[in-house]
Design an enzyme around this catalytic site. Structure first.
Site, PDB file in Angstrom:
ATOM      1  CD  GLU A 172      28.903  38.275  63.380  1.00 54.50           C
ATOM      2  OE1 GLU A 172      30.069  37.950  63.697  1.00 54.50           O
ATOM      3  OE2 GLU A 172      28.176  38.938  64.142  1.00 54.50           O
TER       4      GLU A 172
ATOM      5  CB  SER B 227      31.517  40.151  66.278  1.00 59.53           C
ATOM      6  OG  SER B 227      30.309  39.982  65.602  1.00 59.53           O
TER       7      SER B 227
ATOM      8  CG  ASP C 130      28.673  42.750  63.749  1.00 57.87           C
ATOM      9  OD1 ASP C 130      29.025  42.756  64.952  1.00 57.87           O
ATOM     10  OD2 ASP C 130      27.499  42.947  63.386  1.00 57.87           O
TER      11      ASP C 130
END
Length: 158
Positions: free
Chosen positions: A23, A43, A54
């Site tokens: 991420e 997230s 997210d």
């Protein structure tokens, strides 16, 4: 029994750390392209009640909302219905556009699949065909749209 539990906690910790790194990789790439980027506070928490995606990226009033999925190899991606509903609700409230961000670890670049291209399965989950690892929108497509170049509909392959 305690050792098994300890090992499974370590495995879960490694998985979460890797997911966070992936991420963060996408967030940093978008940031370098001039997007304002924020990671959802829930997230990876597996919460069904909170409507946080997210990642959210904004540039020139374009709001992009992401649910992030990575795979070790090229195969279909399945997503639970509640995750898609979460994205749709956030999309509705923000006026943005929601995508599933997908990547094959160590092999491919990020690809983005608009929610309208997801396929609902008989079991109620959503499927992303593996073809989108090569045919999905790329990060440059998002950048060009947010910079005023072309709308994303000109890049999407149906």
């Amino acid at each position: 029994m305690k050792k098994e539990n300890s090992d499974s906690q370590k495995d879960l910790s490694i998985i979460r750390r890797r997911a966070f790194q992936r991420e963060r990789d996408l967030a940093q790439r978008l940031w370098r392209l001039g997007f304002a980027v924020i990671r959802g506070p829930a997230s990876g928490a597996k919460t069904k009640r909170v409507l946080y995606p997210d990642l959210v990226a904004i540039k020139n009033r374009y709001v992009y909302i992401f649910e992030i999925k990575t795979k070790e190899r090229e195969e279909h991606v399945y997503i639970e219905e509640h995750q898609i509903n979460k994205l749709r609700e956030f999309e509705r409230r923000s006026g943005g556009r929601a995508f599933i961000a997908i990547k094959i670890v160590n092999k491919s670049d990020w690809r983005f699949v608009p929610l309208e291209l997801l396929e609902k399965t008989e079991r109620g989950r959503y499927k992303i065909d593996k073809k989108f690892f090569s045919e999905g929108l790329c990060i440059d497509d998002l950048y060009r749209e947010a910079s005023g170049d072309k709308p994303l509909t000109e890049y999407i392959k149906h």
